[in-house]
Every structure is written in structure tokens, then in C-alpha cells.
Design an enzyme around this catalytic site. Structure first.
Site, short mmCIF file in Angstrom:
data_model
loop_
_atom_site.label_atom_id
_atom_site.label_comp_id
_atom_site.label_asym_id
_atom_site.label_seq_id
_atom_site.Cartn_x
_atom_site.Cartn_y
_atom_site.Cartn_z
N ARG A 1 0.91 -1.20 -0.07
CA ARG A 1 0.00 0.02 0.02
C ARG A 1 0.72 1.42 0.05
O ARG A 1 0.37 2.28 -0.48
CB ARG A 1 -0.86 -0.11 1.19
CG ARG A 1 -2.04 -1.07 1.48
CD ARG A 1 -2.60 -0.97 2.47
NE ARG A 1 -3.44 -2.11 2.79
CZ ARG A 1 -4.45 -2.27 3.65
NH1 ARG A 1 -4.90 -1.45 4.34
NH2 ARG A 1 -5.32 -3.36 3.75
N GLU B 1 -11.04 -1.89 -5.04
CA GLU B 1 -11.39 -0.91 -4.07
C GLU B 1 -10.53 0.20 -3.92
O GLU B 1 -9.49 0.26 -4.20
CB GLU B 1 -11.51 -1.61 -2.43
CG GLU B 1 -12.19 -0.80 -1.60
CD GLU B 1 -11.99 -1.48 -0.10
OE1 GLU B 1 -10.89 -1.72 0.26
OE2 GLU B 1 -12.72 -1.30 0.74
C1 8ZB Z 1 -10.55 -1.01 6.44
C2 8ZB Z 1 -9.63 -2.05 7.17
C3 8ZB Z 1 -9.92 -2.41 8.47
C4 8ZB Z 1 -10.58 -3.99 8.61
O1 8ZB Z 1 -9.80 -4.81 7.62
C5 8ZB Z 1 -9.65 -5.75 8.47
N1 8ZB Z 1 -8.32 -6.31 7.82
C6 8ZB Z 1 -7.13 -5.79 7.60
N2 8ZB Z 1 -6.19 -6.63 7.16
C7 8ZB Z 1 -6.77 -7.95 7.05
C8 8ZB Z 1 -6.32 -9.21 6.56
N3 8ZB Z 1 -5.10 -9.44 5.93
N4 8ZB Z 1 -7.33 -10.17 6.59
C9 8ZB Z 1 -8.29 -9.94 7.28
N5 8ZB Z 1 -9.08 -8.71 7.72
C10 8ZB Z 1 -8.11 -7.56 7.39
C11 8ZB Z 1 -9.25 -5.57 10.01
O2 8ZB Z 1 -9.63 -6.50 10.62
C12 8ZB Z 1 -10.36 -4.37 9.78
O3 8ZB Z 1 -11.72 -5.08 10.14
#
Ligand code: 8ZB
Length: 474
Positions: free
Chosen positions: A96, A167
Site C-alpha cells: 500500500r 476498492e
Molecule cells: C478497512 C480495513 C480495516 C479492516 O480490515 C481488516 N483487515 C485488515 N487486514 C486484513 C487481513 N489481512 N485479513 C483480514 N482482515 C483484514 C481489519 O480487521 C479491519 O476490520
């Protein structure tokens, strides 16, 4: 000065050549060959078609791990055990930030140790071939989910790799995510992403674009989120994108969330060109979660209930381990099934709640005020209007980390738990609307026997993780 204008074909090619040299895997990107690959994908892997032809909300989690074989196993599990309709590939933080070298180190370490050394899938390092292996292995459409201010190489590689949904956007991945990139810069870079998606679209591969609706995920007033969704949808449409999913993050008051989702769909169709197919996505609560998994499932269930009433096209689910961060695959799958259970029990019920129409009307009026100020600031050009409106404070996002927004507007929940604006700063809004917010906030102040103050805002930020909706004084 950048404007809301389509990038010429020669400029698209020049930028494509330039960014593909940023990492060796860029060399394998071949647009014509990629078109052929997309055309070879079966109907049930064509993201936009599956999304746009569904007859009830489709469920999609977030999920990303560094190694390809682990990502395949994870997505297979979420598809089978989680019953996910659509799947993600969440990209790691180094990618990112365009830190492909650090992502490479993390990937190699993950391959040596088997540890999840990155917090997502480093798609640029895996390259076109790695992405295709993932697309081939999984029997459902997959979307690239990330938070990248400069997503040009990520788009070039993942589009060529067979992904058909992407996205983010120049505001929604700037304001909540970064201090280092100005709006003009991210708008220009995302014009390339959208123009590339538009180029695929013109060849029959309708790449779906999903602006990131939740923004900071912290008490975002619905009209501010919707205005930014409309702007990012317009910017994508200008570049030739024809499948656009506008997003909205749950705030927790069911009437306001249903009204906001209704307004999002209506205004998205009204403001975006007729040739665009507009869909909506509802993100289950993006703020702080209760540390207790049972309570966390309550938050997820309320999201499911809201989705059953509003019926967005897609729901991004959460897991009961949200409090800890990246969930186990089992917890991630259980968040999907909890959401599915509530939707399937509620969706056939005729649930009519008083006040939705009135709240929707208010949200629409607020959003129109913001859209009007954007057009005024830019003399009709949405790019210049957005930049100038943020600069003047006429458009703003509460708690924005980015220097591109003032972050001077302050929200607070009213006595019903709906998000209102307590401090307007220079936000462009009709006075009678400000009066409505003020009256509803004073009703809360009376109930709580305290003045409207920043204290309310601070109490509201932690309310849901503390097991409530409204941050009442102790
Ligand atoms: C907008 C991003 C925040 C959300 O994005 C989830 N999040 C981020 N990285 C991963 C990942 N590698 N696998 C599953 N969920 C993920 C976080 O928990 C939070 O809810």
C-alpha cells in the site's frame, strides 16, 4: 491544473510504461493478452455480472495473507465454510505504501518460516502469474481490497492477473489513510487506475470499482460519506468505468443506516451517468469493537439486520475477533455465517420503521448542499471543486489524518444514537439543517443533564466497544 477529464490514450500508455518499471513483475503485464485471459474466465467468476445480477445482498469478508498457497487455502475456506458469495484479497501495508522491496523481504521470510510476516497479500510481488494462480484456484469472483494512495502498479498487475474488482479512490484512500500525499496527487494517480479499468471495460471486461465508503470509520456523518462516494464515482465514470459500487459504513442507528443506504443508491443513480450500473456496499461497523466475542457478534448481527431491511447489493462482514485485528479464518468465517443467519431470518419480513423516510430526506438534502458547494468551488469541474472545497473547509471529514482535510467538523450522536454534527466549522450546509442537528443534540444534552460538548464526541467514540451505542455519562 488537473480536471475531471478522460486521460488520452497516449498518456495512458506513457504512464503504464513508466509505472511498470517500478518493480520487475511489471514487465509481464500485457494488456491484449490480459483481455484474452479475462474472456476465458467462466461466468461465475465475472465480478460485475455476479454482483449486479444477485437477488439479495452478497456477503464478502476481508482476507489476505502473504503466501499464495495460504491465500488459496484461506479463500477456499471462507468460500466453503464461510459461505462467502464474493471473496477479497486484502493487500499488505508495504505494498500500500509502494514499498515493494520490503514486501519482497516479508514474502521471502514467510516462505522460509511459514509465518504471516505481512498483514496481507503482496500482489505486486506475486505478479501476474501468481494472481492468475489465485484466480484459477478459487471458484468465486475476487476483489482487490487495500488502502493505497498510489495504486497504479497494483492495478496494472492485478487487472492483468484476472481480478475484476478494485476498492478505493483518490479521496477515500487519501483522507483517512495518509499525510504524505496531497489530494491533487492522488486524484491524478487514481485517474490512471480508473482509465485503465475503463480501457478494460471498453474491451468488454467490466472492471468493477468500489470507492471506500467508511472513510475514517469513526462517526462519519452519512451525507459527507455519500458526497465523497458520488465524487469518486463521477471521477471513475469519466475515465470509462461502468460498474461502480458506492460504499457506506454502518454507524449503528438502524433508522439512519437504512436511510443512508437508500439515499446512497438514489443519489448515486441520480448524479452518475446513465451508462453506469450503480450498486451499493454496506460495511459492518468499522469503529472499535467490544473485546468480548459474544458482544462482537451482537454488533455484527445488528449489521445483518440493517442489511436485511435496506438490502444493499453487498455487505462487507466483520469477525468477532475484530478487537484483536486480523482474524483467524475460523472467526472470519463465523462473522460471515452470523451475518447470513440474521439476513436470512429478517429479509422476508416486512419491517417498516417510522422515521426512515424523514431521515433519508434529511440526508439527501445535506448531501445536495455538499454536492452544490463542490460544483460551485470548481465552476462545474468535480476535480477542482473537490480540491477547493476541502481546502476551504466547505467539505470536510471528521478526525481526518490527512492534511488535505481540515478535520474541523465534529460529530456526536443525538439522543437516538444517530450521528449529527456538533461543530460545523466551515462545512457548507443550509442553516435550517444545522438547526435540526442542534435541536436533536440539545435533546440529548437535556436527557444527560450536560451541555453539548466535545466530551460527548469523545464518549461516543468508545461507546460501542464499551457495549453501548451512545456514550452516556457514567
Ligand atoms: C478497512 C480495513 C480495516 C479492516 O480490515 C481488516 N483487515 C485488515 N487486514 C486484513 C487481513 N489481512 N485479513 C483480514 N482482515 C483484514 C481489519 O480487521 C479491519 O476490520
Amino acid at each position: 491544473m488537473i480536471r475531471d477529464e478522460r486521460i488520452p490514450a497516449d498518456e495512458l500508455r506513457r504512464i503504464d510504461d513508466e509505472i511498470r518499471s517500478d518493480w520487475p513483475t511489471g514487465d509481464a503485464v500485457d494488456f491484449e493478452e490480459a483481455i484474452d485471459y479475462h474472456e476465458s474466465l467462466p461466468a461465475h467468476k465475472q465480478f460485475a455480472d455476479v454482483l449486479e445480477n444477485a437477488d439479495k445482498p452478497l456477503l464478502q469478508p476481508r482476507a489476505g495473507v502473504p503466501r499464495l498457497d495460504d491465500q488459496i487455502e484461506l479463500l477456499e475456506y471462507l468460500h466453503e465454510s464461510g459461505q462467502a458469495d464474493l471473496l477479497p484479497t486484502t493487500i499488505d501495508s508495504y505494498t500500500r505504501d509502494n514499498e515493494y522491496g520490503k514486501a519482497q523481504e516479508g514474502l521471502e521470510k514467510a516462505r522460509e518460516t511459514g509465518e504471516d510476516t505481512l498483514n496481507g497479500f503482496p500482489a505486486v510481488n506475486h505478479g501476474v502469474e501468481g494472481c492468475r494462480d489465485l484466480i484459477e484456484a478459487i471458484d468465486a469472483p475476487i476483489e482487490v481490497r487495500h488502502g493505497t494512495p498510489d495504486a497504479r502498479l497494483l492495478a496494472a498487475i492485478t487487472f492483468a492477473g484476472g481480478f475484476q474488482s478494485f476498492e478505493g479512490g483518490p479521496i477515500s484512500y487519501n483522507i483517512p489513510y495518509t499525510k504524505r500525499h496531497g489530494l491533487e496527487e492522488t486524484i491524478e494517480k487514481w485517474q490512471f487506475v480508473d482509465r485503465l479499468a475503463g480501457a478494460y471495460t471498453e474491451r468488454g471486461v467490466r472492471i468493477n470499482r468500489e470507492p471506500f465508503g467508511p472513510l475514517t470509520g469513526t462517526l462519519v456523518p452519512p451525507s459527507i460519506a455519500i458526497a465523497i462516494m458520488i465524487v469518486e464515482g463521477q471521477l471513475a465514470a469519466t475515465q470509462g468505468v461502468r460498474s461502480i459500487t458506492l460504499g457506506y459504513g454502518q454507524v449503528g442507528n438502524v433508522v439512519q443506516d437504512v436511510a443512508a443506504l437508500n439515499a446512497l443508491k438514489k443519489l448515486g443513480n441520480e448524479y452518475l451517468p446513465d451508462e453506469v450500473v450503480v450498486t451499493t456496499v454496506f460495511h459492518e461497523w468499522m469503529g472499535g469493537f467490544p473485546p468480548d466475542e459474544a458482544r462482537a457478534n451482537g454488533v455484527i448481527s445488528l449489521g445483518g439486520m440493517t442489511a436485511a431491511i435496506a438490502q444493499p447489493d453487498k455487505v462487507i462482514t466483520k469477525s468477532p475477533q475484530e478487537f484483536q485485528g486480523v482474524p483467524t479464518k475460523e472467526a472470519n468465517a463465523s462473522g460471515l455465517r452470523t451475518t447470513r443467519q440474521v439476513i436470512d431470518m429478517a429479509i422476508e419480513q416486512e419491517i417498516d420503521i417510522d422515521g426512515i423516510a424523514e431521515e433519508q430526506d434529511l440526508i439527501e438534502r445535506e448531501t445536495r448542499c455538499l454536492m452544490d458547494t463542490i460544483f460551485e468551488h470548481g465552476d462545474g469541474d468535480v476535480v477542482q471543486g473537490t480540491i477547493k472545497a476541502f481546502d476551504s473547509g466547505a467539505l470536510d471529514v471528521p478526525f481526518a489524518p490527512s492534511d488535505s482535510a481540515r478535520g474541523a467538523v465534529l460529530p456526536a450522536r443525538d439522543d437516538d444514537g444517530r450521528v449529527r454534527i456538533f461543530e460545523w466549522a466551515d462545512l457548507a450546509m443550509d442553516d435550517d439543517i444545522k438547526e435540526i442537528h442542534k435541536a436533536r443534540l440539545s435533546r440529548r444534552a437535556d436527557t444527560e443533564g450536560r451541555d453539548q460538548s466535545f466530551r460527548m464526541v469523545a464518549d461516543d467514540v468508545d461507546a460501542i466497544s464499551d457495549g453501548k451505542l451512545i456514550g452516556r455519562p457514567q
